[in-house]
Design a protein around this motif. Sequence first.
Motif, PDB file in Angstrom:
ATOM      1  N   SER A 198       0.880  -1.167  -0.052  1.00  0.00           N
ATOM      2  CA  SER A 198      -0.541   0.150  -0.253  1.00  0.00           C
ATOM      3  C   SER A 198       1.127   1.525   0.070  1.00  0.00           C
ATOM      4  CB  SER A 198      -0.601  -0.124   1.251  1.00  0.00           C
ATOM      5  OG  SER A 198      -2.098   1.103   0.935  1.00  0.00           O
ATOM      6  N   SER A 199       1.918   1.712   1.465  1.00  0.00           N
ATOM      7  CA  SER A 199       2.051   2.822   1.095  1.00  0.00           C
ATOM      8  C   SER A 199       1.764   3.978   0.307  1.00  0.00           C
ATOM      9  CB  SER A 199       3.997   1.938   0.897  1.00  0.00           C
ATOM     10  OG  SER A 199       4.179   1.054   1.822  1.00  0.00           O
ATOM     11  N   PRO A 200       0.918   4.504   0.873  1.00  0.00           N
ATOM     12  CA  PRO A 200       0.684   5.809   0.408  1.00  0.00           C
ATOM     13  C   PRO A 200       1.065   6.826   0.242  1.00  0.00           C
ATOM     14  CG  PRO A 200      -0.753   5.239   1.417  1.00  0.00           C
ATOM     15  CD  PRO A 200      -0.008   4.211   2.252  1.00  0.00           C
ATOM     16  N   ASN A 201       1.397   7.790  -0.559  1.00  0.00           N
ATOM     17  CA  ASN A 201       1.409   9.673  -0.228  1.00  0.00           C
ATOM     18  C   ASN A 201       0.506  10.406   0.519  1.00  0.00           C
ATOM     19  OD1 ASN A 201       3.903   9.465  -1.757  1.00  0.00           O
ATOM     20  ND2 ASN A 201       2.839   9.956  -3.491  1.00  0.00           N
ATOM     21  N   ALA A 202       0.801  10.554   1.752  1.00  0.00           N
ATOM     22  CA  ALA A 202      -1.013  11.270   2.645  1.00  0.00           C
ATOM     23  C   ALA A 202      -0.918  12.714   1.950  1.00  0.00           C
ATOM     24  CB  ALA A 202       0.197  11.149   4.298  1.00  0.00           C
ATOM     25  N   ASN A 203      -1.086  12.800   0.297  1.00  0.00           N
ATOM     26  CA  ASN A 203      -1.855  14.281   0.013  1.00  0.00           C
ATOM     27  C   ASN A 203      -3.635  13.821  -0.988  1.00  0.00           C
ATOM     28  OD1 ASN A 203      -0.744  12.775  -1.804  1.00  0.00           O
ATOM     29  ND2 ASN A 203       0.459  14.403  -2.669  1.00  0.00           N
ATOM     30  N   LYS A 204      -3.525  12.590  -0.460  1.00  0.00           N
ATOM     31  CA  LYS A 204      -4.802  11.737  -2.156  1.00  0.00           C
ATOM     32  C   LYS A 204      -5.570  10.702  -1.521  1.00  0.00           C
ATOM     33  CE  LYS A 204      -1.453  10.888  -5.509  1.00  0.00           C
ATOM     34  NZ  LYS A 204      -0.926  11.071  -6.060  1.00  0.00           N
ATOM     35  N   PRO A 205      -6.636  10.482  -1.871  1.00  0.00           N
ATOM     36  CA  PRO A 205      -7.030   9.223  -1.475  1.00  0.00           C
ATOM     37  C   PRO A 205      -6.624   8.023  -1.652  1.00  0.00           C
ATOM     38  CG  PRO A 205      -8.518  10.893  -2.351  1.00  0.00           C
ATOM     39  CD  PRO A 205      -7.374  11.263  -2.626  1.00  0.00           C
ATOM     40  N   ASN A 231       4.128   7.925   2.741  1.00  0.00           N
ATOM     41  CA  ASN A 231       4.779   8.662   1.906  1.00  0.00           C
ATOM     42  C   ASN A 231       4.059  10.816   2.809  1.00  0.00           C
ATOM     43  OD1 ASN A 231       6.880   7.104   1.504  1.00  0.00           O
ATOM     44  ND2 ASN A 231       4.857   7.061  -0.327  1.00  0.00           N
ATOM     45  N   ASP A 232       4.901  10.279   4.211  1.00  0.00           N
ATOM     46  CA  ASP A 232       3.718  11.907   5.207  1.00  0.00           C
ATOM     47  C   ASP A 232       4.945  13.278   4.862  1.00  0.00           C
ATOM     48  OD1 ASP A 232       6.059  10.955   7.047  1.00  0.00           O
ATOM     49  OD2 ASP A 232       4.662  11.543   8.906  1.00  0.00           O
ATOM     50  N   ARG A 233       6.528  13.180   4.157  1.00  0.00           N
ATOM     51  CA  ARG A 233       6.358  14.547   3.695  1.00  0.00           C
ATOM     52  C   ARG A 233       7.284  14.690   2.848  1.00  0.00           C
ATOM     53  NH1 ARG A 233      11.569  14.132   2.684  1.00  0.00           N
ATOM     54  NH2 ARG A 233      12.354  16.040   3.197  1.00  0.00           N
ATOM     55  N   GLY A 234       7.810  15.627   3.336  1.00  0.00           N
ATOM     56  CA  GLY A 234       8.174  15.951   1.406  1.00  0.00           C
ATOM     57  C   GLY A 234       7.513  16.933   0.048  1.00  0.00           C
ATOM     58  N   ILE A 235       8.058  17.011  -0.256  1.00  0.00           N
ATOM     59  CA  ILE A 235       7.338  18.327  -1.462  1.00  0.00           C
ATOM     60  C   ILE A 235       6.016  18.261  -2.156  1.00  0.00           C
ATOM     61  CG2 ILE A 235       8.208  17.570  -3.955  1.00  0.00           C
ATOM     62  CD1 ILE A 235       8.568  20.123  -2.696  1.00  0.00           C
ATOM     63  N   HIS A 236       5.534  16.780  -2.418  1.00  0.00           N
ATOM     64  CA  HIS A 236       4.071  16.992  -2.762  1.00  0.00           C
ATOM     65  C   HIS A 236       3.221  16.913  -1.926  1.00  0.00           C
ATOM     66  CE1 HIS A 236       6.206  12.763  -1.107  1.00  0.00           C
ATOM     67  NE2 HIS A 236       4.425  12.616  -0.483  1.00  0.00           N
ATOM     68  N   ILE A 237       3.798  16.721  -0.337  1.00  0.00           N
ATOM     69  CA  ILE A 237       2.896  16.904   0.226  1.00  0.00           C
ATOM     70  C   ILE A 237       2.790  18.907   0.949  1.00  0.00           C
ATOM     71  CG2 ILE A 237       2.246  16.603   3.344  1.00  0.00           C
ATOM     72  CD1 ILE A 237       2.242  13.845   2.192  1.00  0.00           C
ATOM     73  N   LEU A 286       0.713  22.531  11.342  1.00  0.00           N
ATOM     74  CA  LEU A 286      -0.463  22.547   9.733  1.00  0.00           C
ATOM     75  C   LEU A 286      -0.554  20.876   9.458  1.00  0.00           C
ATOM     76  CD1 LEU A 286      -2.439  23.259   8.032  1.00  0.00           C
ATOM     77  CD2 LEU A 286      -0.618  24.723   6.699  1.00  0.00           C
ATOM     78  N   TRP A 287       1.084  20.836   8.907  1.00  0.00           N
ATOM     79  CA  TRP A 287       1.577  18.514   8.431  1.00  0.00           C
ATOM     80  C   TRP A 287       0.558  17.980   9.126  1.00  0.00           C
ATOM     81  CZ3 TRP A 287       5.364  15.718  11.703  1.00  0.00           C
ATOM     82  CH2 TRP A 287       5.456  15.116  10.176  1.00  0.00           C
ATOM     83  N   LYS A 288       0.764  17.979  10.595  1.00  0.00           N
ATOM     84  CA  LYS A 288       0.128  16.853  12.011  1.00  0.00           C
ATOM     85  C   LYS A 288      -1.100  17.251  11.420  1.00  0.00           C
ATOM     86  CE  LYS A 288       3.790  16.926  15.248  1.00  0.00           C
ATOM     87  NZ  LYS A 288       3.779  17.067  16.479  1.00  0.00           N
ATOM     88  N   ARG A 289      -2.043  18.272  11.414  1.00  0.00           N
ATOM     89  CA  ARG A 289      -3.310  18.795  10.816  1.00  0.00           C
ATOM     90  C   ARG A 289      -3.969  18.150  10.285  1.00  0.00           C
ATOM     91  NH1 ARG A 289      -6.104  24.313  11.117  1.00  0.00           N
ATOM     92  NH2 ARG A 289      -8.856  23.449  11.350  1.00  0.00           N
ATOM     93  N   MET A 290      -2.934  18.049   9.190  1.00  0.00           N
ATOM     94  CA  MET A 290      -3.740  17.721   7.647  1.00  0.00           C
ATOM     95  C   MET A 290      -3.760  16.505   7.777  1.00  0.00           C
ATOM     96  SD  MET A 290      -2.564  20.970   5.031  1.00  0.00           S
ATOM     97  CE  MET A 290      -3.591  20.417   3.363  1.00  0.00           C
ATOM     98  N   ASN A 291      -2.015  15.966   8.261  1.00  0.00           N
ATOM     99  CA  ASN A 291      -1.902  13.912   7.446  1.00  0.00           C
ATOM    100  C   ASN A 291      -2.752  13.754   8.757  1.00  0.00           C
ATOM    101  OD1 ASN A 291       0.609  15.168   6.138  1.00  0.00           O
ATOM    102  ND2 ASN A 291       1.252  14.298   8.005  1.00  0.00           N
ATOM    103  N   LYS A 292      -3.097  14.227   9.733  1.00  0.00           N
ATOM    104  CA  LYS A 292      -4.391  13.765  10.292  1.00  0.00           C
ATOM    105  C   LYS A 292      -5.926  13.250   9.768  1.00  0.00           C
ATOM    106  CE  LYS A 292      -6.692  13.439  14.965  1.00  0.00           C
ATOM    107  NZ  LYS A 292      -8.522  12.492  13.810  1.00  0.00           N
TER     108      LYS A 292
END
Length: 586
Positions: free
Chosen positions: A120-127, A160-166, A245-251
């Motif tokens: 799985s290992s998704p990016n934390a910026n989309k469904p 993948n919860d950090r980086g330029i895409h997040i 903000l990062w923590k809030r949006m990731n949650k």
Amino acid sequence: MNEDFPSIEGTIRKSISILYRLDLCPRLDFQYPKKEHLGDITFVLFSLSKILKKPVEKIGKDIGNYVKDQLKGLISFSIVGGFLNFIFKDSYYLYLLINMLNKNFYDLKLSDKNIMIEYSSPNANKPLHLGHIRNSLIGYSLSEILKMVGYKTTKIQIINDRGIHICKSMIAWKELGKGESPDRVGMKGDHFVGKYYNLFDKIYCEEIQKFSQKNKNNQNYIPILKKTRNLLKKWESGDPETRNLWKRMNKWVYDGFKETYKKLGIIFDQVEYESDVYEIGKNIIKEGFKKGIFFQKKDGSIWVDLIKEGFDQKLLLRSDETSVYITQDIGTAVERFRKYDDIDQLIYIVGKEQDYHFKVLFTILKRLGYIWVKKLTHLSYGMVDLPSGRMKSRKGNIIDADSLISEMSSIVKKNFLKDFPKEEQEKYAEIIGVGAIKYHFLQVDPKKRILFYPDKSIDLKGKTGPYIQYAYSRIRSIERKFTFFYSLTHKDFSNAKLNIHEKKMIKILQKYPLILKKSARDLNPSLVANYIYEVAKIFNHLYQNTRVINPLDIIHSNICMNIIHVTGNILKSGMNLLGIKMLDRM
């Protein structure tokens, strides 16, 4: 089966050891003929003939007589060319049936090694989308199959919860969000954040049209991209406002993922976060540079030269010391083997488009001197395509998992559950709809691309999950009607006769352990999926052509019911390994 009547495959292996005194039995080639006149099982003699340097006819006769003697004459044999064909008598079929009624039939111990499977290992910026569905289903099913044959498995994902895409989602929300949240707008968290990720892309495309003429060769002058890179630097420096903000949006995203995984029945033993390990990767790269393993360009960025290994030069750290994907993957692998020192194999389930990435990753780890790199495996899978525009509920350019599950459940309710009580429709619709998705994806070899036809995946007459679920529910319905069911003993069938459909059923059922072992060795759940379909299909032929309950012949009816009972157990076992629930009625 008791010791007097071992399996025919095992007896053949034993015969080779005894007759030819081979300490290490070679890999044997068994075939299961579909045409009755060719026998019930065939042992191919050619490879053994080469090893022993003896004629196939002589070897076939020796082995055939040994097996016939060991199995008390319950089989006969013939030799055609290099093929030793065994024909089972009715009594041997019934001994096979008794063996399958024994719980040890499923007690397989292929290995006790520890295997970690990342999926799985998704990016934390989309469904989660279609690719994640296939990825997750392969990972979960493979874990269950390996566990079934004795392996110890750890199901793991790294988000993948950090980086330029997040940071792209974050900057779009800062620019346009006006403080809104998923709860306030009534939107699932991962879809909410995904909306801003797509808004970033929209703004970026507009700005690139506006500014690209002035700065054709430098996209860093695009305002929103420049803001995003600055936000990444703030994040990496630990800026409190940015981190909050990062923590809030990731949650928001994690809450959405949790809901989707629950619908799919996907679980993990461990969840890792890239933000916890990315510094490890950066430090490894810096250390490797000091040792001369990597090199630095004029702008300060650090690279590795893999041209001699057949690859290219690869960026490992940007000039501003922010990391890239492969930096994190290096750190993650090193940390896993430090933390879990008993890993015998680490399998990455990642799409085919990342084949090059993993070859480079493994090469860099080898260059760094990690001897455990030989334990790493990339299980590559093909892409998923949807031909039907009706099913393309898109957020940006993504076919999301939630919309697909919802649409499949609606199709089930509309076509199959009209007569069910309303309170049961929702539950059954999701079980059948999700089962249809899972089976359609898992019946295809992971290496192959999938073209997903939603309507075809639910066809009760086709090669589908619902077809198998329906066969299982029919079996349980028959069992409820038969009141004379009892476990078989050898005395029950000394004179019993089986028809061709009953024999076919027993013959395919006894292959289940072999299929499980091959599926585990090949890392291929489709072998189990396709086998289970064949079991369901042969059962339906048996049901249509045999009077399974005959009040005038209770003994034979009980034999038939035991065959059906084992069939139901194997259907349920196999489908559960695919993560598919079964229903006692449909």
